[in-house]
Design a protein around this motif. Sequence first.
Motif, PDB file in Angstrom:
ATOM      1  N   THR A  36       0.832  -1.203   0.000  1.00 55.15           N
ATOM      2  CA  THR A  36       0.000   0.000   0.000  1.00 55.15           C
ATOM      3  C   THR A  36       0.860   1.243   0.000  1.00 55.15           C
ATOM      4  OG1 THR A  36      -1.448  -1.263   1.446  1.00 55.15           O
ATOM      5  CG2 THR A  36      -1.970   1.050   1.126  1.00 55.15           C
ATOM      6  N   VAL A  37       1.867   1.214   0.874  1.00 52.35           N
ATOM      7  CA  VAL A  37       2.746   2.385   0.958  1.00 52.35           C
ATOM      8  C   VAL A  37       3.368   2.677  -0.391  1.00 52.35           C
ATOM      9  CG1 VAL A  37       4.878   3.232   1.968  1.00 52.35           C
ATOM     10  CG2 VAL A  37       3.266   2.035   3.391  1.00 52.35           C
ATOM     11  N   GLY A  38       3.888   1.624  -0.985  1.00 45.93           N
ATOM     12  CA  GLY A  38       4.578   1.826  -2.248  1.00 45.93           C
ATOM     13  C   GLY A  38       3.650   2.372  -3.326  1.00 45.93           C
ATOM     14  N   ILE A  39       2.481   1.745  -3.415  1.00 45.00           N
ATOM     15  CA  ILE A  39       1.584   2.154  -4.511  1.00 45.00           C
ATOM     16  C   ILE A  39       1.076   3.567  -4.292  1.00 45.00           C
ATOM     17  CG2 ILE A  39      -0.639   1.683  -5.570  1.00 45.00           C
ATOM     18  CD1 ILE A  39      -0.092  -1.209  -5.328  1.00 45.00           C
ATOM     19  N   ILE A  40       0.675   3.840  -3.067  1.00 39.20           N
ATOM     20  CA  ILE A  40       0.170   5.183  -2.808  1.00 39.20           C
ATOM     21  C   ILE A  40       1.276   6.207  -3.040  1.00 39.20           C
ATOM     22  CG2 ILE A  40      -0.761   6.704  -1.053  1.00 39.20           C
ATOM     23  CD1 ILE A  40      -2.856   4.876  -1.239  1.00 39.20           C
ATOM     24  N   GLY A  41       2.467   5.865  -2.580  1.00 37.66           N
ATOM     25  CA  GLY A  41       3.577   6.785  -2.794  1.00 37.66           C
ATOM     26  C   GLY A  41       3.804   7.045  -4.280  1.00 37.66           C
ATOM     27  N   GLY A  42       3.838   5.953  -5.061  1.00 34.54           N
ATOM     28  CA  GLY A  42       4.078   6.116  -6.478  1.00 34.54           C
ATOM     29  C   GLY A  42       2.959   6.896  -7.166  1.00 34.54           C
ATOM     30  N   LEU A  43       1.734   6.557  -6.828  1.00 30.10           N
ATOM     31  CA  LEU A  43       0.608   7.261  -7.447  1.00 30.10           C
ATOM     32  C   LEU A  43       0.619   8.736  -7.093  1.00 30.10           C
ATOM     33  CD1 LEU A  43      -2.345   4.769  -7.044  1.00 30.10           C
ATOM     34  CD2 LEU A  43      -1.260   5.517  -9.156  1.00 30.10           C
ATOM     35  N   THR A  44       0.917   9.000  -5.848  1.00 31.91           N
ATOM     36  CA  THR A  44       0.949  10.402  -5.440  1.00 31.91           C
ATOM     37  C   THR A  44       2.038  11.137  -6.185  1.00 31.91           C
ATOM     38  OG1 THR A  44       0.314   9.656  -3.242  1.00 31.91           O
ATOM     39  CG2 THR A  44       1.047  11.924  -3.453  1.00 31.91           C
ATOM     40  N   ALA A  45       3.183  10.478  -6.317  1.00 37.74           N
ATOM     41  CA  ALA A  45       4.287  11.138  -7.018  1.00 37.74           C
ATOM     42  C   ALA A  45       3.838  11.547  -8.417  1.00 37.74           C
ATOM     43  CB  ALA A  45       5.475  10.191  -7.079  1.00 37.74           C
ATOM     44  N   LEU A  46       3.183  10.630  -9.115  1.00 38.69           N
ATOM     45  CA  LEU A  46       2.754  10.918 -10.482  1.00 38.69           C
ATOM     46  C   LEU A  46       1.632  11.945 -10.516  1.00 38.69           C
ATOM     47  CD1 LEU A  46       3.271  10.106 -13.329  1.00 38.69           C
ATOM     48  CD2 LEU A  46       1.554   8.341 -13.123  1.00 38.69           C
ATOM     49  N   PHE A  47       0.684  11.751  -9.664  1.00 38.75           N
ATOM     50  CA  PHE A  47      -0.503  12.598  -9.606  1.00 38.75           C
ATOM     51  C   PHE A  47      -0.132  14.047  -9.361  1.00 38.75           C
ATOM     52  CE2 PHE A  47      -4.916  13.243  -8.623  1.00 38.75           C
ATOM     53  CZ  PHE A  47      -4.973  14.115  -7.561  1.00 38.75           C
ATOM     54  N   ALA A  48       0.692  14.259  -8.319  1.00 38.66           N
ATOM     55  CA  ALA A  48       1.056  15.628  -7.977  1.00 38.66           C
ATOM     56  C   ALA A  48       1.909  16.248  -9.083  1.00 38.66           C
ATOM     57  CB  ALA A  48       1.814  15.639  -6.656  1.00 38.66           C
ATOM     58  N   ALA A  49       2.755  15.433  -9.703  1.00 37.14           N
ATOM     59  CA  ALA A  49       3.585  15.976 -10.781  1.00 37.14           C
ATOM     60  C   ALA A  49       2.718  16.467 -11.938  1.00 37.14           C
ATOM     61  CB  ALA A  49       4.567  14.912 -11.257  1.00 37.14           C
ATOM     62  N   THR A  50       1.679  15.719 -12.274  1.00 37.51           N
ATOM     63  CA  THR A  50       0.825  16.146 -13.381  1.00 37.51           C
ATOM     64  C   THR A  50       0.123  17.458 -13.074  1.00 37.51           C
ATOM     65  OG1 THR A  50      -0.911  14.742 -12.494  1.00 37.51           O
ATOM     66  CG2 THR A  50       0.396  13.864 -14.302  1.00 37.51           C
ATOM     67  N   ILE A  51      -0.290  17.619 -11.819  1.00 43.12           N
ATOM     68  CA  ILE A  51      -0.946  18.883 -11.485  1.00 43.12           C
ATOM     69  C   ILE A  51       0.052  20.024 -11.546  1.00 43.12           C
ATOM     70  CG2 ILE A  51      -2.190  20.145  -9.717  1.00 43.12           C
ATOM     71  CD1 ILE A  51      -3.300  17.598  -8.697  1.00 43.12           C
ATOM     72  N   GLY A  52       1.262  19.723 -11.071  1.00 44.40           N
ATOM     73  CA  GLY A  52       2.262  20.790 -11.043  1.00 44.40           C
ATOM     74  C   GLY A  52       2.621  21.305 -12.421  1.00 44.40           C
ATOM     75  N   LEU A  53       2.285  20.541 -13.455  1.00 43.70           N
ATOM     76  CA  LEU A  53       2.648  20.952 -14.816  1.00 43.70           C
ATOM     77  C   LEU A  53       2.015  22.274 -15.214  1.00 43.70           C
ATOM     78  CD1 LEU A  53       2.235  17.680 -16.879  1.00 43.70           C
ATOM     79  CD2 LEU A  53       4.346  18.837 -16.348  1.00 43.70           C
ATOM     80  N   VAL A  54       0.819  22.534 -14.725  1.00 39.68           N
ATOM     81  CA  VAL A  54       0.076  23.652 -15.291  1.00 39.68           C
ATOM     82  C   VAL A  54      -0.208  24.756 -14.290  1.00 39.68           C
ATOM     83  CG1 VAL A  54      -1.019  22.177 -16.990  1.00 39.68           C
ATOM     84  CG2 VAL A  54      -2.096  22.562 -14.795  1.00 39.68           C
ATOM     85  N   GLN A  55       0.341  24.640 -13.075  1.00 41.03           N
ATOM     86  CA  GLN A  55       0.018  25.660 -12.080  1.00 41.03           C
ATOM     87  C   GLN A  55       0.743  26.948 -12.398  1.00 41.03           C
ATOM     88  OE1 GLN A  55      -2.267  25.374  -9.657  1.00 41.03           O
ATOM     89  NE2 GLN A  55      -2.669  23.400 -10.613  1.00 41.03           N
TER      90      GLN A  55
END
Lengths: 100, 178, 665
Positions: free
Chosen positions: C280-299
Amino acid sequence: MIPLSAYVALSAILFMTGLIGVLIRRNFIVVLMSVEIMLNAANINLVAFSHYLNSMAGQMSALFIIAVAAAEAAIGLAIIIVIFRGKMATNVDQINILKW
Amino acid sequence: MWLLFIYFATVSVVAGVLTVSLRNAVHCALALLTLLFHIAGLFVMLNAEFLAAVQIIVYAGAILILYLFVLMLMNLKTEEQHLHKKHSYLLFAGMGLLAELLILLMLSPYGGRMGSATPEVVLTTGPSHAVGITMFSDYLLLFEIVGVFLLGAVIGAIVLAKTPAKTENQEPANFPTP
Amino acid sequence: MFELLVLLIPLFPLLAVLANGLYGSRYSHELAGRLACGSVGLSFLCTLGVFTSVLANPEPREVIAYSWIFGGNLSINLAFLIDPLTTIMLLVVTGVGFLIHVYSVGYMHGEEGFTRFFTYMNLFMVSMLLLVMGANYVVLFIGWEGVGLCSYLLIGYYYEKISAGKAATKAFVVNRIGDAGFLIAIFLIFSQFGSLDYSTVLSQASSLSTEMATAITICLLIGAFGKSAQLPLHTWLPDAMEGPTPVSALIHAATMVTAGVYMVVRNHALFDMAPIALTTVGIIGGLTALFAATIGLVQNDIKRVLAYSTVSQLGYMFLACGVGAYTAAIFHLVTHAFFKALLFLSAGAVIHSLSGEQDIRKMGGLHNKIPTTHKVFLVGTLAIAGIPPLAGFWSKDEIMAHAFVYGYYHLYALAAIGAFLTSFYMFRLTYLTFYGQSRVDPPVAKHIHESPSMMMRPLLILAGLAAVGGFLGVPPEHGWFQGFLHDVATPLGSETHEVGIGMLLGLMGVAVAIALGGWGLAHYMYSIRPQMANEWAEKSPQVYSTLLNKYYVDEFYDRFIVEPFKKLGMLWDWFDQHILDRFVNGVGKWTDISAAGITWTEKHVIYAGLNVVGYGNHLLAWSWRKLQSGMVHHYAAILIIGLAILIHLVVLWFTGSSLANSSMY
């Protein structure tokens, strides 16, 4: 022989009669007369006992009582006269000057 | 013996009842007179002849006359109400008391010291002699006292019934009316 | 000596808190600033002392400050556990914290709430130190809550701004949700082990059943995710940028948000017993890493980009924990503290020199106007993108290598894509801020100035650390750093995969390629053909708006969670108003009625009773008065009645029973 109790009963009846008279009558003089009846009843009692106890003391007492009754009648009537002079009434319930 | 007693007793009681219940005051006095006479008779039956005589002379002859004198002085009208308003209560109370008294008297024992004056002795010495001897030896003091007493009564009666002396601007005593 | 140093570390900031908090209004801001920075500096010196001692003796040592609860079989002390992991965390917290404090003296200069700011900052330091130094879960939790509180206080520092207040509340509430999970985990731990000391719990961790370990660790993870802003509790961190920039640097980059990672690494013994939790830790960590990066693209807000990048990097750390690379996670934590603090502080310098402008669309062409700021910002960007030989490369590469080598290929893929995006948006930020045509508003452009030296010096120190700090962990897996932490941060029963040097270099090469690729794309899009970004945005408006609006997560939460709770609150309010208040009013009415009743009783019963007594007396007196009628025959009657009674008494008394023995004759 007439028993003593008969005389005592007679005395009692007469006494009560006199007492009732004192309480009932309105006329003051009749009240005084009732008192005389009471005294007479006492006399009968005394004399009866004197006779049955073979003593003279009863007769003596009866004699004195008659004397006292006389004196008392005199004084009572004198008082009546005094009141009569003042109020022209001799009814007991009209004389209430002892009330404050 | 019994017959005499019954007669005297009955008439005495009747006279007494009449005395207290008659309307006219003078009639009451007359009833009283009858009573006195019959009581004197009872005295005779009891071996007290002297006393019977004294009764008639003093009681019936002096005291009753005095009553009659005063009654006549009053000049009373015969009133409608000669008894109190609430006389029946007192009447019945008195009757009850009488009954109770009778019961008590009948139930109580009679006793006492027998003296020495048996009827034979009295008859022998004579009734008045017996009375006189007893009075002036055992009851002398009482006799004297009664004498003074009677004196006092006489003086008192005179003082009370005296017509008050008229003084200037004095009206007869007015009793305050309630 | 050692114990004294350990106790002094949290004591200095505490004293500064008390001084500044209670008496701060009586002395100058300068003195308050000096007190605050000085206290943290002294803590740092003590930490160095502790560090040297731990270097000599890396065995975990416990220092008990205060015997707190003891009774029966429960004993909880205010105790500190010093081992290599704690020491590393202490160095980061006090060191970076000191630099940020110094920077803040310059940044917050002239603010009215200067002393308040430093009171809260020092309070935060105390709480964070308690958190990392705690020897049992209770002290950890005290620190945990304390940093949450200080986060609230500091985010809402500009309390006159409504958005700041809302952001502070949001941060606190989301943190609280995590704390609820953490508390349940503490309860479970206590019920299982009967003690809350690390030494007892962690050494007996292997006695747990898998189910119980999973339960405990999932609950711990809820707490960690709340504190470290992972999915789905990440929504508070971007809004936390409402606070002043130093706050963002210290709390939301370097220290507080890493508390979750620290907690996971500390409890790795428990996590090793629950493979599901690790996954769980790994998956959530990885998903969060990707998710937040995508949002950061356009801020478009400079601080928001950095905030999403923080979330993303935290995801990396959790990913590392998920694959069992605890040492790598802590290494990344340290390097991240360096370069993220550097980035935030230099962003603060940019904002300061632009007199408060935060929108990057209104920046540009600043590289020759504020050259020092530009240089340090560039260093930070290079570090975070993973360009060797700066710090970020070493730590990120180690994480990705570990994931690949141990067979977590899906996590490796997520990490790689995330690294590409990280490099891309960081360079986008740099280009838009410092290069190209100047889009600054003319009135602001007149006042562009370099920040004062008080602010620049910490930046320079941090830039140096970001540049060379990575060499602590060189070579990968066998550097000094890994060796230092080896005993405390190695998963139980782990097989050490000996990696060949070829695989190692190959992975490194892939990482470098990814980083350079991201840089290249950003260079192309924003430097050479600036209008390309807008074209892409117009081509796919839905994608663009989704990313811009953070995948609508906040709106989702608002609709499905916040609104129902609000409605529930309103329902309770209705209940309170109409039922409880009616009840209370009814009770009041009852009082009224009973008072009226009592009054009535008093009047009609008591007074009447009294009156009756008086009246009765009156009657009695009236009846007695009648005796004195004045009429003689009444008196005669009474006489006779009295006589009769007397005779009766005498007869009955004297003769009595002899009445029965009568004799009539």
